[in-house]
Design an enzyme around this catalytic site. Structure first.
Site, short mmCIF file in Angstrom:
data_model
loop_
_atom_site.label_atom_id
_atom_site.label_comp_id
_atom_site.label_asym_id
_atom_site.label_seq_id
_atom_site.Cartn_x
_atom_site.Cartn_y
_atom_site.Cartn_z
CB THR A 10 -4.54 4.76 -5.02
OG1 THR A 10 -5.52 5.39 -4.13
CG2 THR A 10 -4.27 6.12 -6.02
CB CYS A 39 -3.02 0.46 -2.31
SG CYS A 39 -3.02 2.38 -3.00
CB CYS A 78 -9.36 4.75 -0.07
SG CYS A 78 -7.86 5.25 0.78
CB THR A 79 -6.85 0.06 2.12
OG1 THR A 79 -5.52 0.60 1.63
CG2 THR A 79 -7.22 -1.19 0.85
CG HIS A 80 -5.11 5.13 4.16
ND1 HIS A 80 -4.59 4.51 3.25
CD2 HIS A 80 -4.20 5.70 4.97
CE1 HIS A 80 -3.38 4.70 3.51
NE2 HIS A 80 -3.01 5.45 4.41
CE1 TYR A 98 2.85 5.80 -3.02
CE2 TYR A 98 1.80 3.95 -4.32
CZ TYR A 98 2.71 4.29 -3.64
OH TYR A 98 4.06 3.55 -3.69
N GLY A 99 -2.96 9.06 -3.70
CA GLY A 99 -4.36 9.27 -4.26
C GLY A 99 -4.77 10.84 -4.81
CG ASP A 144 -1.79 1.26 1.45
OD1 ASP A 144 -2.30 1.58 0.23
OD2 ASP A 144 -1.86 1.90 2.37
CB SER A 145 0.28 4.87 -0.42
OG SER A 145 -1.04 4.90 0.18
CD GLU A 153 -0.52 7.24 6.19
OE1 GLU A 153 0.52 7.28 6.75
OE2 GLU A 153 -0.63 6.39 5.53
N1 DGL Z 1 -4.78 3.37 0.86
C1 DGL Z 1 -4.73 3.67 -0.29
C2 DGL Z 1 -5.91 3.49 -1.12
O1 DGL Z 1 -6.69 2.59 -0.99
C3 DGL Z 1 -4.19 5.04 -0.81
C4 DGL Z 1 -4.05 6.38 -0.19
C5 DGL Z 1 -3.19 7.36 -0.77
O2 DGL Z 1 -2.11 7.07 -0.49
O3 DGL Z 1 -3.73 8.35 -1.01
O4 DGL Z 1 -6.33 4.28 -1.92
#
Ligand code: DGL
Length: 278
Positions: free
Chosen positions: A80, A78, A191-193, A46-47, A14-15, A157
């Site tokens: 993204t 991730c 998004c996995t966050h 990354y998003g 993941d990012s 984060e």
């Molecule tokens: N956790 C990631 C996702 O699922 C990326 C979040 C990011 O880096 O912007 O999109």
């Protein structure tokens, strides 16, 4: 035929921290499997980046994993990267690669009663249209409302995840207003966050079923390993190795929280790598 090297590890990346929501589910569903995780903490988020940059980063991330371990499968934890680079990763690598989009879309299609589904994700995931296309391919009659939530990843984060904290709460109310208005009964946390913000999101949308992409990807991995007879023959617990591209200490604490380790358990060992070299 059973895979001869069934005891090889599973790669996950993941990012940043978000993919740990998938690791938690994989560890609980497949406790005997060895895992290797890479979180690109030096380049998160990354998003908000271009498709081209996301593809370049994703290629380096998987190269790192595969050069460090003979992975039998990789989970792209991730949204993204899954939305912008899964095709390329699959073309260039000869092992099963599981993204988060299809498993989440299938779960949403099963869960919805009114055919009205919301998607929240990073700006580049929403711009790719990947979730929306996959949902409409399942059923062209689905009504889909998409919303980019650029501030959610920095909130997670930085640990702003409590439902009674006004900062995530107000942010969620603003972003989720169109979803509320749409009457969606199911919301894909694309998004996995975002599963870390579940309490906040549920407080704003109390009657909506939330689809957790990390959980669904872990289910999909378990199914794949079972169908292809690729599960490790070794007894649990499997090992987990963690790598990041920036300062490891903060990640170790966050990982311990994410993975639900008790205070007495040692912090996971996290090593720093120079991802630009891959
Ligand atoms: N956790 C990631 C996702 O699922 C990326 C979040 C990011 O880096 O912007 O999109």
């Amino acid at each position: 035929m059973a895979d001869k090297n069934r005891n090889r590890p599973i790669g996950v990346f993941d990012s940043g921290l978000g993919g740990l929501s998938a690791v938690r589910e994989i560890r609980s569903l497949l406790p005997a499997e060895d895992l290797i995780y890479f979180g690109d903490t030096g380049r998160v988020p990354y998003g908000t980046r271009s498709r081209e940059t996301i593809r370049r980063y994703a290629a380096q991330d998987i190269r790192f994993l595969l050069s460090h371990a003979d992975c039998k499968a990789v989970v792209v934890a991730c949204g993204t990267v899954s939305a912008n680079a899964l095709d390329m990763l699959r073309e260039n690598n000869d092992i099963p690669i599981i993204g988060v989009i299809d498993p989440a879309v299938e779960a949403a299609a099963r869960a919805t009663k009114n055919g009205n589904i919301g998607i929240i994700a990073t700006p580049s995931t929403i711009a790719s249209g990947a979730y929306e296309q996959a949902l409409l391919a399942q059923n062209p009659d689905f009504r889909v409302t998409s919303q980019a939530c650029a501030l959610f990843v920095p909130l997670v984060e930085n640990g702003f995840v409590d439902a009674d904290d006004p900062i995530p709460r107000l942010t969620a109310e603003r972003y989720l207003a169109p979803i509320k208005e749409s009457g969606a009964d199911t919301l894909i946390l694309g998004c996995t966050h975002y599963p870390l913000l579940s309490a906040v999101i549920s407080a704003v949308l109390p009657d909506v079923t939330l689809i957790d992409t990390g959980y669904e990807a872990a289910q999909s991995l378990a199914k794949l390993l079972s169908e292809r007879e690729m599960q490790t023959p070794t007894a649990p617990p499997g090992t987990s190795r963690f790598y990041v591209s920036d300062e490891p200490q903060g990640f170790a604490h966050a990982a311990s929280r994410f993975l639900g380790l008790s205070e007495n358990e040692p912090l996971p060992t996290v090593e720093r790598v120079n991802i630009a070299a891959y």
